[in-house]
Design a protein around this motif. Structure first.
Motif, PDB file in Angstrom:
ATOM      1  N   ASP A  72       8.344  68.823  69.957  1.00 31.53           N
ATOM      2  CA  ASP A  72       8.149  70.038  69.172  1.00 31.53           C
ATOM      3  C   ASP A  72       7.184  71.017  69.836  1.00 31.53           C
ATOM      4  O   ASP A  72       6.587  71.854  69.164  1.00 31.53           O
ATOM      5  N   GLY A  73       7.019  70.916  71.147  1.00 30.23           N
ATOM      6  CA  GLY A  73       6.205  71.898  71.837  1.00 30.23           C
ATOM      7  C   GLY A  73       5.181  71.311  72.795  1.00 30.23           C
ATOM      8  O   GLY A  73       5.052  70.089  72.940  1.00 30.23           O
ATOM      9  N   GLU A  93      -2.656  68.057  66.357  1.00 26.56           N
ATOM     10  CA  GLU A  93      -1.586  67.461  67.134  1.00 26.56           C
ATOM     11  C   GLU A  93      -2.053  67.077  68.541  1.00 26.56           C
ATOM     12  O   GLU A  93      -1.754  65.988  69.036  1.00 26.56           O
ATOM     13  N   ALA A  94      -2.779  67.987  69.193  1.00 25.00           N
ATOM     14  CA  ALA A  94      -3.279  67.719  70.541  1.00 25.00           C
ATOM     15  C   ALA A  94      -4.274  66.558  70.534  1.00 25.00           C
ATOM     16  O   ALA A  94      -4.241  65.682  71.403  1.00 25.00           O
ATOM     17  N   GLY A 121      17.975  67.559  74.879  1.00 22.17           N
ATOM     18  CA  GLY A 121      18.611  68.639  74.129  1.00 22.17           C
ATOM     19  C   GLY A 121      17.787  69.887  73.900  1.00 22.17           C
ATOM     20  O   GLY A 121      18.182  70.752  73.114  1.00 22.17           O
ATOM     21  N   LEU A 122      16.657  70.020  74.580  1.00 18.06           N
ATOM     22  CA  LEU A 122      15.835  71.217  74.405  1.00 18.06           C
ATOM     23  C   LEU A 122      16.359  72.353  75.274  1.00 18.06           C
ATOM     24  O   LEU A 122      16.740  72.143  76.429  1.00 18.06           O
ATOM     25  N   THR A 123      16.354  73.554  74.735  1.00 21.94           N
ATOM     26  CA  THR A 123      16.774  74.741  75.487  1.00 21.94           C
ATOM     27  C   THR A 123      15.683  75.804  75.553  1.00 21.94           C
ATOM     28  O   THR A 123      15.860  76.839  76.186  1.00 21.94           O
ATOM     29  N   TRP A 124      14.558  75.540  74.894  1.00 15.55           N
ATOM     30  CA  TRP A 124      13.435  76.481  74.869  1.00 15.55           C
ATOM     31  C   TRP A 124      12.138  75.760  75.215  1.00 15.55           C
ATOM     32  O   TRP A 124      11.969  74.588  74.894  1.00 15.55           O
ATOM     33  N   GLY A 160       3.234  60.952  73.070  1.00 14.17           N
ATOM     34  CA  GLY A 160       3.241  62.205  73.815  1.00 14.17           C
ATOM     35  C   GLY A 160       2.962  61.945  75.284  1.00 14.17           C
ATOM     36  O   GLY A 160       2.718  60.804  75.698  1.00 14.17           O
ATOM     37  N   ARG A 161       3.009  63.013  76.062  1.00 15.70           N
ATOM     38  CA  ARG A 161       2.740  62.920  77.494  1.00 15.70           C
ATOM     39  C   ARG A 161       1.711  63.980  77.869  1.00 15.70           C
ATOM     40  O   ARG A 161       1.631  65.048  77.229  1.00 15.70           O
TER      41      ARG A 161
END
Length: 276
Positions: free
Chosen positions: A56-57, A24-25, A89-92, A35-36
């Motif tokens: 997703d992380g 992924e990276a 909408g992310l909370t984590w 991605g950023r």
């Protein structure tokens, strides 16, 4: 100071990637997937943070002992990442080290954030190692269809829930065209509804990461195994390498991976904390 790179600058981070690390990276740094990237120095980065385009992380890359970078992470996350994450909408916050040396750094940097963790497994499969010969049958009403431009456009409106497919692809890819050029995929159709998708979520060179999802009401019918096997056999026919990343607690996903012959090549920890 932690600053964001422009997409055309992502190549500056290639030397920060761990060769045996996460696909992924690599896919973000190589500019294949969206991605950023945030780094300690935009001219000559030594440490960085990758935000996956599908939200997703985050992946920590480069030198895990870079105190100039590490000391600013909490402030940067509070003032830059969290406000933008909340907009989608992310909370984590979910963070992963691109190599295991990051684990201790992550635990130390975020020791005051009620840090949790989980375990992941990574499986791969190459053509020379493929020995599985499974004959999986499904009910005749279920048809496996290759994801194509025609299917994606759905001009005849034959697929009632085409947005399911479109939203899954666009979680990972900047456009349908980019996916169709660089990725491959299949879906299961039942009564003009797509009930399962299996496709390349991240790609680097000839390595394809698998993403698979079955709608809840159609689970338990071995659709994931069947479509994954189709995906695997077609990839291997083109000498592609399969990459499967799943949570250790996701027993059904692990069962599918092992059933179709993928091999566990490395495991890693992910860390998370809830936004205040």
């Amino acid at each position: 100071m932690i600053s964001e790179l422009k997409k055309y600058e992502f190549h500056k981070c290639k030397d920060l990637l761990y060769e045996q690390g996460h696909l992924e990276a690599k896919a973000i740094v190589h500019g294949v997937n969206t991605g950023r990237i945030f780094v300690d120095d935009t001219d000559s980065p030594t440490s960085g943070l990758i935000w996956l385009g599908n939200n997703d992380g985050f992946f920590f890359i480069g030198n895990e002992r870079n105190e100039a970078f590490n000391s600013k992470l909490n402030y940067f996350i509070d003032t830059v990442i969290i406000p933008e994450a909340r907009k989608v909408g992310l909370t984590w916050f979910e963070g992963i080290g691109n190599h295991s040396k990051w684990d201790e750094t992550i635990k130390k940097v975020f020791e005051n954030r009620n840090l949790g963790s989980w375990n992941q497994r990574v499986y791969t499969l190459q053509r020379k190692d493929y020995k599985v010969n499974l004959e999986l049958t499904t009910e005749v009403e279920y048809n496996i269809v290759k994801i194509s431009e025609t299917l994606f456009k759905n001009s005849d409106k034959s697929i009632k829930n085409i947005d399911f497919l479109r939203s899954k692809i666009l979680e990972f890819w900047s456009s349908p065209k980019r996916f169709l050029n660089d990725g491959i995929g299949y879906c299961v159709v039942y009564e003009n509804m797509i009930v399962n998708v299996c496709f390349s979520s991240f790609v680097v060179d000839n390595v394809h990461c698998i993403d698979i999802e079955t709608l809840e009401e159609h689970q338990g019918k071995k659709l994931a195994q069947k479509v994954a096997l189709t995906f695997v056999e077609n990839c291997l026919a083109d000498n592609l390498v399969l990459y499967w990343d799943c949570m250790e607690s996701n027993k059904p996903s692990i069962a599918v991976a092992e059933k179709i012959g993928l091999r566990n090549v490395f495991n890693y920890k992910g860390y998370d904390f809830k936004f205040k």
